[in-house]
Every structure is written in structure tokens, then in C-alpha cells.
Design a protein around this motif. Structure first.
Motif, PDB file in Angstrom:
ATOM      1  N   ASN A   1       0.829  -1.215   0.000  1.00  0.00           N
ATOM      2  CA  ASN A   1       0.000   0.000   0.000  1.00  0.00           C
ATOM      3  C   ASN A   1       0.857   1.256   0.000  1.00  0.00           C
ATOM      4  O   ASN A   1       0.553   2.219   0.708  1.00  0.00           O
ATOM      5  CB  ASN A   1      -0.931   0.002   1.217  1.00  0.00           C
ATOM      6  N   GLY A   2       1.931   1.224  -0.759  1.00  0.00           N
ATOM      7  CA  GLY A   2       2.776   2.408  -0.880  1.00  0.00           C
ATOM      8  C   GLY A   2       3.573   2.716   0.378  1.00  0.00           C
ATOM      9  O   GLY A   2       4.160   3.791   0.493  1.00  0.00           O
ATOM     10  N   GLY A   3       3.617   1.791   1.306  1.00  0.00           N
ATOM     11  CA  GLY A   3       4.449   1.981   2.501  1.00  0.00           C
ATOM     12  C   GLY A   3       3.736   2.653   3.669  1.00  0.00           C
ATOM     13  O   GLY A   3       4.344   2.861   4.715  1.00  0.00           O
ATOM     14  N   TRP A   4       2.471   2.991   3.478  1.00  0.00           N
ATOM     15  CA  TRP A   4       1.734   3.677   4.542  1.00  0.00           C
ATOM     16  C   TRP A   4       0.590   2.812   5.077  1.00  0.00           C
ATOM     17  O   TRP A   4      -0.139   2.184   4.300  1.00  0.00           O
ATOM     18  CB  TRP A   4       1.109   4.984   4.033  1.00  0.00           C
ATOM     19  N   GLY A   5       0.430   2.845   6.396  1.00  0.00           N
ATOM     20  CA  GLY A   5      -0.751   2.267   7.028  1.00  0.00           C
ATOM     21  C   GLY A   5      -1.682   3.393   7.444  1.00  0.00           C
ATOM     22  O   GLY A   5      -1.226   4.488   7.796  1.00  0.00           O
ATOM     23  N   TYR A   6      -2.982   3.134   7.379  1.00  0.00           N
ATOM     24  CA  TYR A   6      -3.979   4.180   7.617  1.00  0.00           C
ATOM     25  C   TYR A   6      -4.893   3.844   8.792  1.00  0.00           C
ATOM     26  O   TYR A   6      -5.211   2.671   9.020  1.00  0.00           O
ATOM     27  CB  TYR A   6      -4.858   4.369   6.367  1.00  0.00           C
ATOM     28  N   GLY A   7      -5.311   4.876   9.500  1.00  0.00           N
ATOM     29  CA  GLY A   7      -6.304   4.689  10.556  1.00  0.00           C
ATOM     30  C   GLY A   7      -7.233   5.885  10.617  1.00  0.00           C
ATOM     31  O   GLY A   7      -6.773   7.033  10.557  1.00  0.00           O
TER      32      GLY A   7
END
Lengths: 169, 169
Positions: free
Chosen positions: A127-133
Motif C-alpha cells: 500500500n505504498g508503505g503507509w498504514g492508515y487509521g
């Protein structure tokens, strides 16, 4: 001799595993985490320095502010892209309300969402190196909402390491 | 004996004077200061935590963020009013521009003003205890602009210790 080598290897691997286990524990958010990504609200983010404010028109009608942890802030200020692992961005959002004190001004009303991006190029390699919250009243939004994060960031700002917000000079 | 007492008193007074002189020097802003109030841009304010964002409609069309030093932040969070001496608030402002990445969003354009309020109940006793500074590109605005600060704060938010901005929860 072979048995000895195996024993040494096992010992080193054990220490490494313990170390990694400890790091994961130390970095782990204390509260609830987002679906898909396992991202939590980072401790102390309300004290982090400003990246930039923004305003969102109808239907959201929000005032927003993005703040950054020291790793992300350094990358912004030195124009380092991609952001290094450990970078964390948090966007705070409130309903956009008329100021009761001054007619031309709008000010924060009720808090709406707090949104988090955590850079971990290995964990979030797909995911492009990012985690989301995305959090509402401290609780993560549902999985369906989290499925929209990467799609939107990827389609619009992939060339800026998937980050919309620019540093306000 | 009397001469000795005088000498001791002079010595103590001298040390006190040195101490007060040092404190004044340490608190003195390094750069240019505002007319009327002698308020400068505080060092490191760009790293201070957020109080709240705001938006200003036409003709200003600005996005704004107020940040606070630790003394003012503590007062906000503990709801202490009046703000104690040493409280400093800084408002950063930018032109309000359409985001090139996302149609419903507005983002900071060119920086416009940086405005400062410093609480010193003795020094600014005639102005509600606050000194004001308005800066454009790091330089203080003229005396006429600074004459408007207290009049407006006094007429609109005197009952909130002359401070417009509320802490965004």
C-alpha cells in the motif's frame, strides 16, 4: 562443531526475536487499532507541531489540521521523499462553525475524525508503505471506510509519496 | 556595623539586579519588535502545539492556526483564566487557496501575517495585561495597525481575558 554452530545460530536468532518482539511491543499503540492496517492513535499527537491547516467544503464542512511526529517533520523540512519509516502524520478535524465573536471568522465546532498515516515500508509494502487509521471518538471506523484510504491517496498524490498535505511555510 | 549592613544590602541588591537583568535579556526577543508594545516573534513558535485552526472569510480569505507556548497551553487545558504571566499565543495566517489535488479542499497559500500576544500583567497593565505584535515577512506592522489590537479584543472578548481563540477539543 555443526551442533555448536546451530546452537549459536539459535541463540542469536532467539535474541533477535526477543529484540524484534520488544520493538513491536514498544511501538504498539495502546488503544484500539484500525481494520486492515492495525494503526492506532499515537500517544501525545495533540502536542505535535503543525504541518498545515485545511478547510473542507460541503458536504463535510470541516476545519482540519495536520500535525507530524519528529521523523515526519524532519522529512518535511528537509524535503526528504519518500518519508522514512517511523514517520507519522495525524489529521484532526472539526465541523466548521460560525464564530460567535467575530462574523467573518469560522472556528472549530464538534470534533469529527482523527486520521493517522504511519510509514512502514515493509509492513505496508502493498500500500505504498503507509498504514492508515480513521478514528471517530477514539474508535476506529469500519473496514469499508479503510478500504477507501489507499485508493484515493494512490490515485491523487502517488508522486508525493501518497501524502496530500504540504508543509505550510 | 551599619556600614557592613549597607554593604551586604548593596551586594544582595546587586546580585538581584544582575539576576533581573539576565532574565530580561533571556526573555527579550532576538528580532525586531512591535511599536507600542515591544513584542517580538518568539523563538521556536513554529514547533508549538496547536490551540485551534480558524478560517477568515472575504476580504481576508485566510486559513489560520493559533499555537501556544507551554504556559498558555497549560492554562487552556486547565481552564485557568486570566492567563498567567508568561503566556504567549501566536497566530499564523495564510491566504486560503483551492487545493490542486482535491476539489472540495482549501489549503494554505502565501503566508500573510504572524500575530503574537504576550501576557505580562504589569508591563501591559493599561491594555488588559497583553502585549500585541503583528508581523509581515518577519517585520512588525506599523503603529496604526497596532492601535487596533486592544480596541478590538477589548470590545469583543474582554470576558475571556481578551482572547478570541478557544482550545479545539
Amino acid at each position: 562443531m555443526k551442533a555448536f554452530r546451530v546452537a549459536v545460530f539459535s541463540g542469536v536468532a532467539g535474541v533477535l526475536a526477543l529484540g524484534i518482539g520488544y520493538m513491536a511491543f514498544a511501538d504498539a499503540p495502546a488503544g484500539p487499532v484500525s481494520p486492515i492496517y492495525g494503526v492506532g492513535l499515537p500517544e501525545g499527537y495533540r502536542d505535535w507541531p503543525l504541518v498545515a491547516p485545511a478547510q473542507e467544503a460541503a458536504p463535510l464542512d470541516e476545519l482540519r489540521v495536520v500535525v507530524a511526529n519528529p521523523t515526519a517533520l524532519k522529512a518535511y523540512r528537509e524535503n526528504t521523499r519518500p518519508f522514512p519509516d517511523g514517520s507519522v502524520l495525524v489529521k484532526l478535524a472539526w465541523k466548521h462553525e460560525q464564530s460567535p465573536d467575530f462574523v467573518p471568522a469560522s472556528v472549530p465546532g464538534a470534533a469529527t475524525t482523527v486520521q493517522v498515516m504511519v510509514k512502514d515500508s515493509k509492513r505496508y509494502a502493498d500500500n505504498g508503505g503507509w498504514g492508515y487509521g480513521r478514528f471517530i471518538n477514539g474508535q476506529p471506523a469500519d473496514e469499508a471506510q479503510h478500504q477507501t484510504c489507499f485508493a484515493c491517496h494512490s490515485s491523487r498524490v502517488k508522486d508525493r509519496d501518497y501524502v496530500f498535505t504540504r508543509y505550510a511555510q
